[in-house]
Design an enzyme around this catalytic site. Structure first.
Site, PDB file in Angstrom:
ATOM      1  N   LEU A  82       0.827  -1.205   0.000  1.00  0.00           N
ATOM      2  CA  LEU A  82       0.000   0.000   0.000  1.00  0.00           C
ATOM      3  C   LEU A  82       0.861   1.255   0.000  1.00  0.00           C
ATOM      4  CD1 LEU A  82      -2.789  -1.093   2.500  1.00  0.00           C
ATOM      5  CD2 LEU A  82      -3.012  -0.821   0.030  1.00  0.00           C
ATOM      6  N   VAL A 118      -9.088   5.423  -3.485  1.00  0.00           N
ATOM      7  CA  VAL A 118      -8.353   4.171  -3.402  1.00  0.00           C
ATOM      8  C   VAL A 118      -7.110   4.304  -2.525  1.00  0.00           C
ATOM      9  CG1 VAL A 118      -9.190   3.362  -5.627  1.00  0.00           C
ATOM     10  CG2 VAL A 118      -7.092   4.684  -5.534  1.00  0.00           C
ATOM     11  N   GLU A 119      -6.571   3.154  -2.122  1.00  0.00           N
ATOM     12  CA  GLU A 119      -5.402   3.089  -1.231  1.00  0.00           C
ATOM     13  C   GLU A 119      -5.653   3.840   0.074  1.00  0.00           C
ATOM     14  OE1 GLU A 119      -2.954   1.116  -1.962  1.00  0.00           O
ATOM     15  OE2 GLU A 119      -3.901   0.697  -3.864  1.00  0.00           O
ATOM     16  N   GLY A 120      -6.868   3.776   0.552  1.00  0.00           N
ATOM     17  CA  GLY A 120      -7.244   4.532   1.742  1.00  0.00           C
ATOM     18  C   GLY A 120      -7.840   5.856   1.330  1.00  0.00           C
TER      19      GLY A 120
END
Length: 748
Positions: free
Chosen positions: A301, A427-429
């Protein structure tokens, strides 16, 4: 005394508590220049010594060759309409090594640097977000990255060459309906058991969603929670989060259904598994990595946050800035290029400055990763703030393009990017979570010179370590209190600045001043908010804002130094630093206004008025914005340098190609048009659009025949560039019907 203080802190939950997963996240990665700002006394000499990388000759040749050829071949409009990348384009990508940029040469890959992979993504994404997913996922969030780091020898030998050739197309199965930004809460289940052959296998049940390339991938890296009731793997009954490799076609695996992302519908969909059985050797990294998946997730991530998402956002910003500046000089209203109007020039100036600033941040961050530094806090900043800035820049561009940005079709060069901007935000948090929880939540403990040491001592009931840590912390706090007072009174006069361009010295001094206040207020947050920080997202978000803008401001200064102090770039540096420092000022004002308790009242009623009087900076003024706008409104050596590695198609039938062809022609014809305007003023030519009077200008002797033809050609090119798509009724509805038929045919 310190022992009693430690017990009081334990009893009153003074410091934030750290869960096991949070501890692993804090211990993963490195503290980098972010630690300098948390120290309150940044060593700018050491920070400027950080490498600012450049592409190797091989990497640059790939950018200039295969990447340009790929984008020239790929019709972005047709890809968007059909929602798929043609097979011949995928074949070309496989032949040229696009799927193996991250894979070492020993396994058939390119072995490119992080900076080069980022540069490729930054160039491809503005052309087509759908095409970009086939570059981004295999080279950041696919199996290759983890296999290179953790794979067994057998796994590397089998998978890496096939991934590099494109035989395997990977995806990463993490997100679930109840596990998004909180990756630790995944519920995908894997149970170890002994199969009929006596070997250890895993039985998996899962429901994943939002998986990019999920519908088309044939190799899935699946994050799951492993149980081993009989301890067959020797890791206990609950080894924990594990990454398992699953091949398409495995019984019980369902894939192929799709979500429909906003903007460009890139391949994305759910992955469902019901009693999917694989051998335990399919654990990524082998059986020894059972339960080792959390660190893999954090590193994977972090790679997405540092590399792919910032690259895509910044590549989009750079392309938007160049195109918007060009369009503003091609589009005319009231006989004047709209870019000459202050109201239009202001957002263009902002676009140019943000593109310059964030490109410096991208290069500096990727260079750190290439040097073996993996700073999770900085990667969180890059992801959250560059994607948000890209969304704002897309809005600015739409305001300038206006109708030409609204009407869809092959001629619209910014509409799809504008519509897709929210994707990177989520996305990705999601950015809300990254900003309010991750950046300062991790940074306050991880990057602080003493906090992690003290927290560990409190948790371990280690009075000796606590005493040592608190002595250091108290000294740190007192020093920053003095520095903050001194820098405030002198406006950073005594901040140490190395040998830099004299024009920019004042910005280092203000960053040093801001850092001392940031460090002091970090301590105040840890002392007075402590264990409640996780619940005070608005407050921690303001701390994150201050850190992010200090980091981006410094990156701008680093770029300016690394690129040889280009005098013509100073206006961009001025704008970027004024903006950065003004944003830091806003963040501090928000902190003062929203601190609770008696200290909060003191800050609101006494310190805040003083803070507003003695400001770090004010926002860039109108003159600065107009000067910045000019950078992308002319074609010269500076614009060519700043636009390096942006895709400029030679095909003038494409929207971007047509625009820049018109920009080139209009720029060259500008002196001739000025002569027509002068003739209009003295009455030798009638009123009207100057470039429409070429025949009259030739007859009046204002232009000769060749010059009149040049102006006429420029006008023709200009009119073609500002034109929008028009479809007949049958074409308009056939486009929608054909797209639906294509989707149904491929689904079947």
């Amino acid at each position: 005394m310190f022992e009693k203080l430690m017990h009081w802190m334990q009893a009153n939950n003074v410091l934030p508590r750290i869960s096991d997963t949070e501890r692993q996240a804090l211990e993963a990665g490195d503290v980098w220049i972010d630690g300098e700002f948390f120290s309150g006394h940044p060593d700018f000499k050491r920070m400027l010594d950080a490498r600012y990388g450049r592409l190797s000759a091989e990497e640059q040749a790939f950018m200039d060759g295969p990447v340009n050829e790929l984008l020239s071949r790929a019709d972005c409009n047709e890809i968007a309409l059909s929602r798929r990348v043609p097979d011949d384009i995928l074949d070309f990508m496989a032949e040229q090594g696009f799927f193996g940029l991250i894979i070492p040469k020993a396994y058939g890959g390119k072995g490119f640097s992080t900076l080069a992979r980022s540069a490729v993504m930054a160039k491809v994404t503005p052309h087509s977000a759908i095409l970009s997913t086939y570059v981004v996922i295999p080279n950041t969030l696919g199996a290759a990255e983890l296999l290179v780091e953790y794979g067994t020898d057998d796994q590397k030998e089998h998978y890496l060459p096939r991934l590099a050739r494109g035989d395997y197309l990977p995806c990463f199965g993490l997100t679930e309906p109840t596990a998004g930004s909180d990756a630790a809460s995944i519920t995908a289940d894997a149970e170890a058991f002994r199969d009929d052959n006596g070997d250890v296998s895993l039985r998996l049940n899962f429901a994943k969603r939002y998986i990019t390339l999920g519908p088309v991938a044939n190799l899935i890296s699946l994050a799951c929670r492993l149980r081993d009731p009989d301890n067959l793997l020797g890791k206990g009954e609950a080894p924990g989060i594990t990454v398992v490799l699953i091949h398409a076609g495995t019984p019980g695996l369902k894939q192929g259904d799709r979500h429909e992302p906003i903007g460009e519908a890139f391949p994305n969909g759910p992955l469902i598994g019901e009693n999917v059985v694989v051998n335990a050797d399919n654990i990524l990294g082998g059986r020894d990595q059972a339960g080792g998946g959390w660190r893999m997730l954090m590193e994977s991530l972090a790679g997405g946050r540092m590399v792919s998402l910032p690259a895509s956002a910044i590549g989009g910003m750079r392309t938007i800035a160049a195109a918007t500046g060009a369009y503003s000089m091609v589009r005319q209203q009231f006989g004047l290029a709209i870019g000459r109007m202050e109201g239009v020039a202001t957002p263009i100036g902002r676009l140019n400055a943000l593109a310059y600033m964030t490109e410096g941040t991208r290069v500096l961050g990727c260079s750190a990763v290439d040097d073996g530094i993996n700073p999770p806090v900085v990667s969180g900043v890059l992801k959250a703030y560059t994607t948000e800035l890209a969304r704002q820049c897309a809005t600015d561009a739409m305001d300038v393009f206006s109708g030409a940005g609204v009407m869809q079709g092959p001629k619209n060069i910014i509409g799809r990017g504008y519509c897709s901007a929210p994707v990177a935000i989520t996305v990705e948090g999601a950015n809300i979570m990254t900003r309010t929880l991750m950046v300062f939540g991790q940074g306050a403990i991880r990057c602080h010179p003493h906090a992690l040491e003290v927290v560990r001592a409190v948790e371990n009931d280690d009075s000796a370590a606590f005493s040592k840590g608190m002595r250091g912390w108290i000294g740190h706090f007192v020093a920053n209190m003095g520095r903050t007072l001194g820098h405030g009174l002198t406006r950073g006069l005594f901040v140490r600045v190395p040998d830099v361009d004299k024009h920019t010295r004042r910005y280092y001094k203000k960053l040093g001043w801001a850092a001392s206040r940031f460090a002091l207020f970090t301590d105040l947050a840890l002392f007075f908010v402590g264990g409640k920080l996780k619940m005070r997202g608005n407050l921690t978000g303001r701390y994150a804002d201050a850190l992010a803008w200090m980091l981006m401001g410094f990156s701008t200064l680093k770029r300016f130094e690394a690129e040889g102090r280009q005098a013509e770039d100073r206006v961009l540096v001025d704008y970027a630093l004024r903006l950065s420092l003004a944003k830091v000022q806003d963040a501090f004002e928000g902190i003062y206004e929203n601190f609770e308790g008696p200290l909060g009242k003191l800050l609101r009623w006494v310190a805040l008025p003083l803070l507003r009087v003695n400001r770090l900076a004010r926002l860039p003024d109108d003159r600065m914005a107009v000067a910045c706008a000019a950078v992308s409104q002319r074609m010269d050596a500076q614009s060519e340098r700043l636009n390096a590695d942006i895709f400029m198609p030679e095909n003038t039938d494409s929207g971007v190609g047509r625009l820049f062809e018109a920009f080139h022609r209009v720029s060259e014809a500008a002196p001739l048009v000025d002569r027509i305007k002068a003739a209009q003023k003295d009455g030798r030519l009638p009123a009207g659009d100057p470039d429409s009077l070429t025949d009259a200008a030739r007859k009046a002797g204002v232009l000769n025949a060749d010059e009149a033809n040049q102006v006429a050609a420029a006008r023709q090119s200009r009119m073609a560039a500002i034109d929008v798509d028009v479809f007949s009724e049958s074409e308009f509805f056939d486009r929608a019907v054909q797209a639906t038929r294509d989707d149904r045919r491929h689904a079947a």
